[in-house]
Design a protein around this motif. Structure first.
Motif, PDB file in Angstrom:
ATOM      1  N   PRO A 117      50.313  48.167  38.182  1.00  0.00           N
ATOM      2  CA  PRO A 117      49.627  49.308  37.583  1.00  0.00           C
ATOM      3  C   PRO A 117      49.600  50.542  38.487  1.00  0.00           C
ATOM      4  CG  PRO A 117      48.049  47.662  38.286  1.00  0.00           C
ATOM      5  CD  PRO A 117      49.417  47.090  38.518  1.00  0.00           C
ATOM      6  N   ALA A 118      49.803  50.352  39.782  1.00  0.00           N
ATOM      7  CA  ALA A 118      49.805  51.460  40.742  1.00  0.00           C
ATOM      8  C   ALA A 118      50.819  51.153  41.834  1.00  0.00           C
ATOM      9  CB  ALA A 118      48.412  51.620  41.343  1.00  0.00           C
ATOM     10  N   PRO A 119      51.353  52.193  42.468  1.00  0.00           N
ATOM     11  CA  PRO A 119      52.346  51.934  43.518  1.00  0.00           C
ATOM     12  C   PRO A 119      51.786  51.214  44.739  1.00  0.00           C
ATOM     13  CG  PRO A 119      51.986  54.312  43.224  1.00  0.00           C
ATOM     14  CD  PRO A 119      51.136  53.592  42.238  1.00  0.00           C
ATOM     15  N   GLU A 120      50.491  51.374  44.979  1.00  0.00           N
ATOM     16  CA  GLU A 120      49.854  50.738  46.134  1.00  0.00           C
ATOM     17  C   GLU A 120      49.140  49.456  45.725  1.00  0.00           C
ATOM     18  OE1 GLU A 120      50.128  51.828  49.341  1.00  0.00           O
ATOM     19  OE2 GLU A 120      51.550  53.244  48.448  1.00  0.00           O
ATOM     20  N   ALA A 121      49.117  48.509  46.622  1.00  0.00           N
ATOM     21  CA  ALA A 121      48.419  47.245  46.381  1.00  0.00           C
ATOM     22  C   ALA A 121      46.924  47.426  46.600  1.00  0.00           C
ATOM     23  CB  ALA A 121      48.948  46.169  47.331  1.00  0.00           C
ATOM     24  N   GLU A 122      46.128  46.776  45.763  1.00  0.00           N
ATOM     25  CA  GLU A 122      44.675  46.752  45.965  1.00  0.00           C
ATOM     26  C   GLU A 122      44.344  45.627  46.938  1.00  0.00           C
ATOM     27  OE1 GLU A 122      41.939  46.837  42.608  1.00  0.00           O
ATOM     28  OE2 GLU A 122      43.643  47.379  41.337  1.00  0.00           O
ATOM     29  N   GLY A 123      43.315  45.820  47.711  1.00  0.00           N
ATOM     30  CA  GLY A 123      42.897  44.781  48.645  1.00  0.00           C
ATOM     31  C   GLY A 123      41.599  44.142  48.180  1.00  0.00           C
ATOM     32  N   PHE A 124      41.696  42.996  47.561  1.00  0.00           N
ATOM     33  CA  PHE A 124      40.491  42.267  47.179  1.00  0.00           C
ATOM     34  C   PHE A 124      40.709  40.798  47.471  1.00  0.00           C
ATOM     35  CE2 PHE A 124      42.954  43.158  43.316  1.00  0.00           C
ATOM     36  CZ  PHE A 124      43.189  41.896  42.802  1.00  0.00           C
ATOM     37  N   GLY A 125      39.612  40.100  47.647  1.00  0.00           N
ATOM     38  CA  GLY A 125      39.656  38.706  48.064  1.00  0.00           C
ATOM     39  C   GLY A 125      39.765  37.722  46.917  1.00  0.00           C
ATOM     40  N   LEU A 126      39.706  36.468  47.283  1.00  0.00           N
ATOM     41  CA  LEU A 126      39.885  35.377  46.332  1.00  0.00           C
ATOM     42  C   LEU A 126      38.824  35.385  45.237  1.00  0.00           C
ATOM     43  CD1 LEU A 126      41.318  32.797  45.404  1.00  0.00           C
ATOM     44  CD2 LEU A 126      39.907  31.538  47.051  1.00  0.00           C
ATOM     45  N   ASP A 127      37.568  35.613  45.604  1.00  0.00           N
ATOM     46  CA  ASP A 127      36.508  35.594  44.589  1.00  0.00           C
ATOM     47  C   ASP A 127      36.735  36.667  43.528  1.00  0.00           C
ATOM     48  OD1 ASP A 127      35.240  33.419  45.736  1.00  0.00           O
ATOM     49  OD2 ASP A 127      33.859  34.655  46.914  1.00  0.00           O
ATOM     50  N   GLU A 128      37.107  37.861  43.959  1.00  0.00           N
ATOM     51  CA  GLU A 128      37.387  38.937  43.000  1.00  0.00           C
ATOM     52  C   GLU A 128      38.628  38.602  42.179  1.00  0.00           C
ATOM     53  OE1 GLU A 128      37.241  42.437  40.771  1.00  0.00           O
ATOM     54  OE2 GLU A 128      35.699  41.423  41.940  1.00  0.00           O
ATOM     55  N   PHE A 129      39.625  38.013  42.803  1.00  0.00           N
ATOM     56  CA  PHE A 129      40.840  37.601  42.095  1.00  0.00           C
ATOM     57  C   PHE A 129      40.466  36.640  40.958  1.00  0.00           C
ATOM     58  CE2 PHE A 129      44.802  35.482  41.247  1.00  0.00           C
ATOM     59  CZ  PHE A 129      45.807  36.392  41.583  1.00  0.00           C
ATOM     60  N   VAL A 130      39.683  35.634  41.288  1.00  0.00           N
ATOM     61  CA  VAL A 130      39.263  34.638  40.293  1.00  0.00           C
ATOM     62  C   VAL A 130      38.405  35.290  39.211  1.00  0.00           C
ATOM     63  CG1 VAL A 130      37.877  32.546  39.941  1.00  0.00           C
ATOM     64  CG2 VAL A 130      39.500  32.668  41.846  1.00  0.00           C
ATOM     65  N   ASP A 131      37.508  36.196  39.591  1.00  0.00           N
ATOM     66  CA  ASP A 131      36.682  36.896  38.594  1.00  0.00           C
ATOM     67  C   ASP A 131      37.551  37.658  37.602  1.00  0.00           C
ATOM     68  OD1 ASP A 131      34.226  36.038  39.511  1.00  0.00           O
ATOM     69  OD2 ASP A 131      33.722  37.919  40.519  1.00  0.00           O
ATOM     70  N   ARG A 132      38.547  38.356  38.102  1.00  0.00           N
ATOM     71  CA  ARG A 132      39.428  39.128  37.223  1.00  0.00           C
ATOM     72  C   ARG A 132      40.217  38.204  36.295  1.00  0.00           C
ATOM     73  NH1 ARG A 132      41.748  44.371  40.583  1.00  0.00           N
ATOM     74  NH2 ARG A 132      39.774  44.894  41.580  1.00  0.00           N
ATOM     75  N   VAL A 133      40.701  37.111  36.837  1.00  0.00           N
ATOM     76  CA  VAL A 133      41.440  36.149  36.007  1.00  0.00           C
ATOM     77  C   VAL A 133      40.514  35.563  34.949  1.00  0.00           C
ATOM     78  CG1 VAL A 133      42.641  33.920  36.007  1.00  0.00           C
ATOM     79  CG2 VAL A 133      43.181  35.632  37.756  1.00  0.00           C
ATOM     80  N   SER A 134      39.295  35.236  35.317  1.00  0.00           N
ATOM     81  CA  SER A 134      38.330  34.675  34.374  1.00  0.00           C
ATOM     82  C   SER A 134      38.062  35.659  33.231  1.00  0.00           C
ATOM     83  CB  SER A 134      37.024  34.337  35.101  1.00  0.00           C
ATOM     84  OG  SER A 134      36.051  33.874  34.199  1.00  0.00           O
ATOM     85  N   ARG A 135      37.796  36.908  33.568  1.00  0.00           N
ATOM     86  CA  ARG A 135      37.520  37.918  32.535  1.00  0.00           C
ATOM     87  C   ARG A 135      38.723  38.125  31.622  1.00  0.00           C
ATOM     88  NH1 ARG A 135      35.249  40.777  36.963  1.00  0.00           N
ATOM     89  NH2 ARG A 135      37.062  42.123  36.977  1.00  0.00           N
ATOM     90  N   ARG A 136      39.902  38.199  32.194  1.00  0.00           N
ATOM     91  CA  ARG A 136      41.108  38.467  31.397  1.00  0.00           C
ATOM     92  C   ARG A 136      41.523  37.282  30.532  1.00  0.00           C
ATOM     93  NH1 ARG A 136      43.914  41.637  36.343  1.00  0.00           N
ATOM     94  NH2 ARG A 136      43.438  43.727  35.561  1.00  0.00           N
ATOM     95  N   SER A 137      41.318  36.096  31.028  1.00  0.00           N
ATOM     96  CA  SER A 137      41.791  34.904  30.325  1.00  0.00           C
ATOM     97  C   SER A 137      40.768  34.308  29.369  1.00  0.00           C
ATOM     98  CB  SER A 137      42.209  33.826  31.325  1.00  0.00           C
ATOM     99  OG  SER A 137      41.082  33.333  32.034  1.00  0.00           O
ATOM    100  N   GLY A 138      39.494  34.642  29.583  1.00  0.00           N
ATOM    101  CA  GLY A 138      38.435  34.042  28.786  1.00  0.00           C
ATOM    102  C   GLY A 138      38.038  32.656  29.268  1.00  0.00           C
ATOM    103  N   LEU A 139      38.572  32.238  30.403  1.00  0.00           N
ATOM    104  CA  LEU A 139      38.213  30.946  30.988  1.00  0.00           C
ATOM    105  C   LEU A 139      36.964  31.094  31.842  1.00  0.00           C
ATOM    106  CD1 LEU A 139      41.756  29.752  32.145  1.00  0.00           C
ATOM    107  CD2 LEU A 139      40.470  28.924  30.170  1.00  0.00           C
ATOM    108  N   SER A 140      36.247  30.004  32.020  1.00  0.00           N
ATOM    109  CA  SER A 140      35.073  30.027  32.896  1.00  0.00           C
ATOM    110  C   SER A 140      35.545  30.277  34.333  1.00  0.00           C
ATOM    111  CB  SER A 140      34.339  28.690  32.826  1.00  0.00           C
ATOM    112  OG  SER A 140      35.090  27.683  33.491  1.00  0.00           O
ATOM    113  N   PRO A 141      34.640  30.727  35.201  1.00  0.00           N
ATOM    114  CA  PRO A 141      35.033  30.921  36.602  1.00  0.00           C
ATOM    115  C   PRO A 141      35.588  29.644  37.234  1.00  0.00           C
ATOM    116  CG  PRO A 141      32.991  32.063  36.177  1.00  0.00           C
ATOM    117  CD  PRO A 141      33.298  31.248  34.940  1.00  0.00           C
TER     118      PRO A 141
END
Length: 125
Positions: free
Chosen positions: A59-83
């Motif tokens: 989505p952007a030329p630069e990489a965002e820096g976020f950790g595992l918990d945020e990664f999992v939160d984003r996947v959970s929200r996007r997929s509709g799966l529980s954390p």
């Protein structure tokens, strides 16, 4: 690895039904794209079956820096799966992604640079 094999492997490893594995795959690749530079995302996408390439469009030329918990939160929200399901799913997805591409192509993935993310790809099957 073809699309059906990829999704089937994610489904089996994450212990979710096939349709949930597709949503998980899309969500994980979209989130991974946010952690990659545009060039890294393009290089990784080029090694995957066509249906898996679009979610890796950075989505952007630069990489965002976020950790595992945020990664999992984003996947959970996007997929509709529980954390909890998303956390298991991220491991299944990243290990399947690692299997689908050569080690030298997976190595630049920033998720692999952090120990917490590295642990996600260690456990297979």
């Amino acid at each position: 690895m073809d699309y059906e094999t990829f999704i089937g492997t994610v489904s089996r490893r994450s212990r979710v039904p096939r349709d949930a594995a597709e949503a998980l795959t899309r969500a994980t690749l979209e989130t991974l794209a946010e952690r990659l530079t545009g060039g890294e995302a393009d290089a990784l996408a080029s090694r995957l079956p066509k249906p898996l390439r679009a979610p890796l469009a950075a989505p952007a030329p630069e990489a965002e820096g976020f950790g595992l918990d945020e990664f999992v939160d984003r996947v959970s929200r996007r997929s509709g799966l529980s954390p909890h399901e998303a956390r298991q799913g991220v491991r299944a997805e990243l290990s399947t992604l690692h299997d689908a591409v050569h080690d030298d192509e997976f190595r630049p993935v920033p998720a692999q640079r952090r120990p917490a993310f590295g642990e996600r790809v260690e456990a297979r099957d």
